[in-house]
Design an enzyme around this catalytic site. Sequence first.
Site, PDB file in Angstrom:
ATOM      1  N   LYS A 122       0.803  -1.131   0.017  1.00  0.00           N
ATOM      2  CA  LYS A 122       0.067  -0.233   0.195  1.00  0.00           C
ATOM      3  C   LYS A 122       1.010   1.101   0.126  1.00  0.00           C
ATOM      4  O   LYS A 122       1.446   1.588   0.911  1.00  0.00           O
ATOM      5  CB  LYS A 122      -0.946   0.195   1.238  1.00  0.00           C
ATOM      6  CG  LYS A 122      -2.102   1.176   1.127  1.00  0.00           C
ATOM      7  CD  LYS A 122      -2.564   1.852   2.229  1.00  0.00           C
ATOM      8  CE  LYS A 122      -1.718   2.933   2.674  1.00  0.00           C
ATOM      9  NZ  LYS A 122      -1.698   4.109   1.797  1.00  0.00           N
ATOM     10  N   GLU A 143      10.150   1.432  10.629  1.00  0.00           N
ATOM     11  CA  GLU A 143      11.105   2.386  10.324  1.00  0.00           C
ATOM     12  C   GLU A 143      10.336   3.944  10.331  1.00  0.00           C
ATOM     13  O   GLU A 143       9.659   4.363   9.714  1.00  0.00           O
ATOM     14  CB  GLU A 143      11.448   2.371   8.768  1.00  0.00           C
ATOM     15  CG  GLU A 143      12.597   2.977   8.284  1.00  0.00           C
ATOM     16  CD  GLU A 143      13.970   1.810   9.026  1.00  0.00           C
ATOM     17  OE1 GLU A 143      14.265   2.111   9.851  1.00  0.00           O
ATOM     18  OE2 GLU A 143      14.039   0.710   8.266  1.00  0.00           O
ATOM     19  N   CYS A 148      13.917  10.868   6.507  1.00  0.00           N
ATOM     20  CA  CYS A 148      13.863  10.280   8.159  1.00  0.00           C
ATOM     21  C   CYS A 148      15.080  10.664   8.967  1.00  0.00           C
ATOM     22  O   CYS A 148      15.100  10.714   9.945  1.00  0.00           O
ATOM     23  CB  CYS A 148      13.167   8.943   8.006  1.00  0.00           C
ATOM     24  SG  CYS A 148      14.059   7.847   7.040  1.00  0.00           S
ATOM     25  N   GLU A 200      10.065  16.140  15.234  1.00  0.00           N
ATOM     26  CA  GLU A 200      10.376  16.019  13.929  1.00  0.00           C
ATOM     27  C   GLU A 200       9.489  16.912  13.193  1.00  0.00           C
ATOM     28  O   GLU A 200       8.248  16.923  13.371  1.00  0.00           O
ATOM     29  CB  GLU A 200      10.154  14.395  13.606  1.00  0.00           C
ATOM     30  CG  GLU A 200      10.722  14.195  12.218  1.00  0.00           C
ATOM     31  CD  GLU A 200      10.620  12.818  11.712  1.00  0.00           C
ATOM     32  OE1 GLU A 200       9.516  12.306  11.954  1.00  0.00           O
ATOM     33  OE2 GLU A 200      11.582  12.296  11.045  1.00  0.00           O
TER      34      GLU A 200
HETATM   35  P1  NAD Z   1       2.188   8.413   7.871  1.00  0.00           P
HETATM   36  O1  NAD Z   1       2.809   7.764   8.996  1.00  0.00           O
HETATM   37  O2  NAD Z   1       0.459   8.989   8.095  1.00  0.00           O
HETATM   38  O3  NAD Z   1       1.875   7.632   6.596  1.00  0.00           O
HETATM   39  C1  NAD Z   1       2.778   6.657   6.015  1.00  0.00           C
HETATM   40  C2  NAD Z   1       1.809   5.522   5.311  1.00  0.00           C
HETATM   41  O4  NAD Z   1       0.971   4.868   6.489  1.00  0.00           O
HETATM   42  C3  NAD Z   1       0.813   6.117   4.469  1.00  0.00           C
HETATM   43  O5  NAD Z   1       1.137   4.989   3.432  1.00  0.00           O
HETATM   44  C4  NAD Z   1      -0.422   6.080   4.904  1.00  0.00           C
HETATM   45  O6  NAD Z   1      -1.535   5.853   4.215  1.00  0.00           O
HETATM   46  C5  NAD Z   1      -0.491   4.881   5.951  1.00  0.00           C
HETATM   47  N1  NAD Z   1      -1.228   5.035   7.208  1.00  0.00           N
HETATM   48  C6  NAD Z   1      -1.643   6.288   7.729  1.00  0.00           C
HETATM   49  N2  NAD Z   1      -2.673   5.897   8.593  1.00  0.00           N
HETATM   50  C7  NAD Z   1      -2.658   4.609   8.664  1.00  0.00           C
HETATM   51  C8  NAD Z   1      -3.252   3.667   9.559  1.00  0.00           C
HETATM   52  N3  NAD Z   1      -4.163   4.129  10.623  1.00  0.00           N
HETATM   53  N4  NAD Z   1      -3.235   2.362   9.377  1.00  0.00           N
HETATM   54  C9  NAD Z   1      -2.041   1.923   8.369  1.00  0.00           C
HETATM   55  N5  NAD Z   1      -1.663   2.706   7.749  1.00  0.00           N
HETATM   56  C10 NAD Z   1      -1.703   3.858   7.830  1.00  0.00           C
HETATM   57  O7  NAD Z   1       2.706   9.866   7.507  1.00  0.00           O
HETATM   58  P2  NAD Z   1       2.155  11.205   7.038  1.00  0.00           P
HETATM   59  O8  NAD Z   1       0.965  11.541   7.809  1.00  0.00           O
HETATM   60  O9  NAD Z   1       2.041  10.937   5.558  1.00  0.00           O
HETATM   61  O10 NAD Z   1       3.317  11.949   7.289  1.00  0.00           O
HETATM   62  C11 NAD Z   1       3.386  12.495   8.534  1.00  0.00           C
HETATM   63  C12 NAD Z   1       4.801  12.367   9.198  1.00  0.00           C
HETATM   64  O11 NAD Z   1       5.131  11.281   9.328  1.00  0.00           O
HETATM   65  C13 NAD Z   1       5.914  13.364   8.916  1.00  0.00           C
HETATM   66  O12 NAD Z   1       5.916  14.651   9.125  1.00  0.00           O
HETATM   67  C14 NAD Z   1       7.112  12.622   9.169  1.00  0.00           C
HETATM   68  O13 NAD Z   1       7.415  13.009  10.688  1.00  0.00           O
HETATM   69  C15 NAD Z   1       6.680  11.151   9.216  1.00  0.00           C
HETATM   70  N6  NAD Z   1       6.903  10.508   8.075  1.00  0.00           N
HETATM   71  C16 NAD Z   1       8.142   9.523   8.250  1.00  0.00           C
HETATM   72  C17 NAD Z   1       8.660   9.179   7.125  1.00  0.00           C
HETATM   73  C18 NAD Z   1       9.971   8.240   7.376  1.00  0.00           C
HETATM   74  O14 NAD Z   1      10.873   8.035   6.427  1.00  0.00           O
HETATM   75  N7  NAD Z   1      10.074   7.674   8.301  1.00  0.00           N
HETATM   76  C19 NAD Z   1       8.024   9.161   5.868  1.00  0.00           C
HETATM   77  C20 NAD Z   1       6.922   9.913   5.854  1.00  0.00           C
HETATM   78  C21 NAD Z   1       6.348  10.550   6.789  1.00  0.00           C
END
Ligand code: NAD
Length: 499
Positions: A189, A265, A300, A399
């Site tokens: 996904k 991660e 990250c 972050e």
């Molecule tokens: P997120 O964690 O919400 O999204 C990452 C993935 O998780 C996406 O594919 C999303 O659809 C999915 N997701 C969201 N809610 C979910 C749930 N309840 N169950 C299962 N999957 C779910 O990240 P975001 O909202 O896009 O970004 C917010 C913050 O996340 C950023 O500001 C950053 O701090 C962090 N982030 C970290 C990384 C990294 O490389 N570690 C990458 C992207 C974002």
Amino acid sequence: MEIPGQIARRVANLVLPDTCVMDGALARAADGATFDNISPRDGRVLNKVPACGVADVDRAVAAARAAFEDGRWRRQSPKDKKKTLFRLAELMERDLDDLALMESLDTGKPISDATNVDIPLAIQSVRWYAEALDKIYGEVGPSNDSKFSYAVHEPLGVIGAITPWNFPLHMAMWKVAPALAMGNSVVLKPAEQSPLTSMRVAQLAIEAGLPAGVFNVVTGFGRPVGEALARHMDVDMITFTGSGAVGRQLMIYAGESNLKRVSLELGGKSPQIVFADCPDLDAAAEAAAWGVFFNQGEVCTAASRLLVQDSIKDDFLRRVTEVARTIKVGDPLDPSTRYGAMISERQMNTALRHIDQSKSEGLNLVLGGERVMAETGGFYVEPTIFDGVHSRSTIAREEIFGPVLGVMTFKDAAEAVQIANDTVYGLASGLWTADLDRAMSMTRRLRAGLVWVNGWDSCDITMPFGGFKQSGFGRDRSLHALHKYADLKSVTFTLREAR
Ligand code: NAD
């Protein structure tokens, strides 16, 4: 915004994928729902992408399970699996320019980064794990003549991969490539902000001859799609890159369903530490600026805390600021651009909110701090530097995932370690010094999964990648990632004397 001349024809000819892949075929959401896929370059709708639901996840998982159980992939010889994965890498290479263009349109990252970094690294992952898959050996246990014991690695089953938007295909392939190489089936996904390259690579996997059901891509939002995958009783593992908030949810979903494994991660607040005896201050200044501003700070491992020994602070900050001033915000599709748009209006607003907060906390704004190119409709924020940051400052603790650098000072190694470790995160860390003893002792004391000495982000797929503390657990990259997608089975024969 007008598309730069040299790229306009490529954009005009680009066909954006608009289907998922399930059971080896292109698929739409069962109820036909779609969502608007927006380009952060100009805030315009790029295309419509399936907004899948629980029924679609069930369908993809059922296909993945059937493929795993009948062994159409898992039981192939290592030689044959390798051939298919190499073929996939070749097809990705054939389509590299299209994939890079999609990635740039979908994320706002510079086309030069997508072309030279993201897509080549995604291809490298597929090749690396294809090469590695027949170099994993089991163990033979010590036993007496009446026993023969050995342990073998077996694939886990159905892997659910939930991936982020910052390096969409690169992060996806860090997970999908070793999971497939180990013989698992995968349901991926991708992040809703940037699904295109994952959708296209799933199509290429069909072309490469990967059997139906082995690699499925289901698009849509975290809720319901990610949640349904993570709660599914027939998914054996969730492998995730993203926020700590979602990471926590995934562990709950696993606990409330089938105790599937979870590999996380998550983010960081990574320190880069510069001692006065730094062997190359210009190189360190380049690393300090690009360590946080690369990919608009959406990394990250971003070096978002710069710790400088107090005796060189003014000189070093001047050098970092000079480098940062050369980083011009530009159209992601212009091949000369090295710094583009942030992923979304929401992410841009998070960065701007932290900038306002830092000003209100009395931190000293040295550079940037503004949204720019707003007339394009895109989401652009200048590289931003704050001086006078201390351990309690919000930008030293939270972050941001945006282009904001906080500069702090320390007097000696003990204080540097104390400040560096004063965070709930533990992903990356780096230090610059000519003193070998100091470097060795610091690498032992820094609580982070990655430590870089006299360089930043200076390792590659051969080395494990992952965090300590709230940066998560489980490792991507290296042979450790292959083992992550396997279980160990111990087998013992009881032997009788030969007759
Ligand atoms: P997120 O964690 O919400 O999204 C990452 C993935 O998780 C996406 O594919 C999303 O659809 C999915 N997701 C969201 N809610 C979910 C749930 N309840 N169950 C299962 N999957 C779910 O990240 P975001 O909202 O896009 O970004 C917010 C913050 O996340 C950023 O500001 C950053 O701090 C962090 N982030 C970290 C990384 C990294 O490389 N570690 C990458 C992207 C974002």
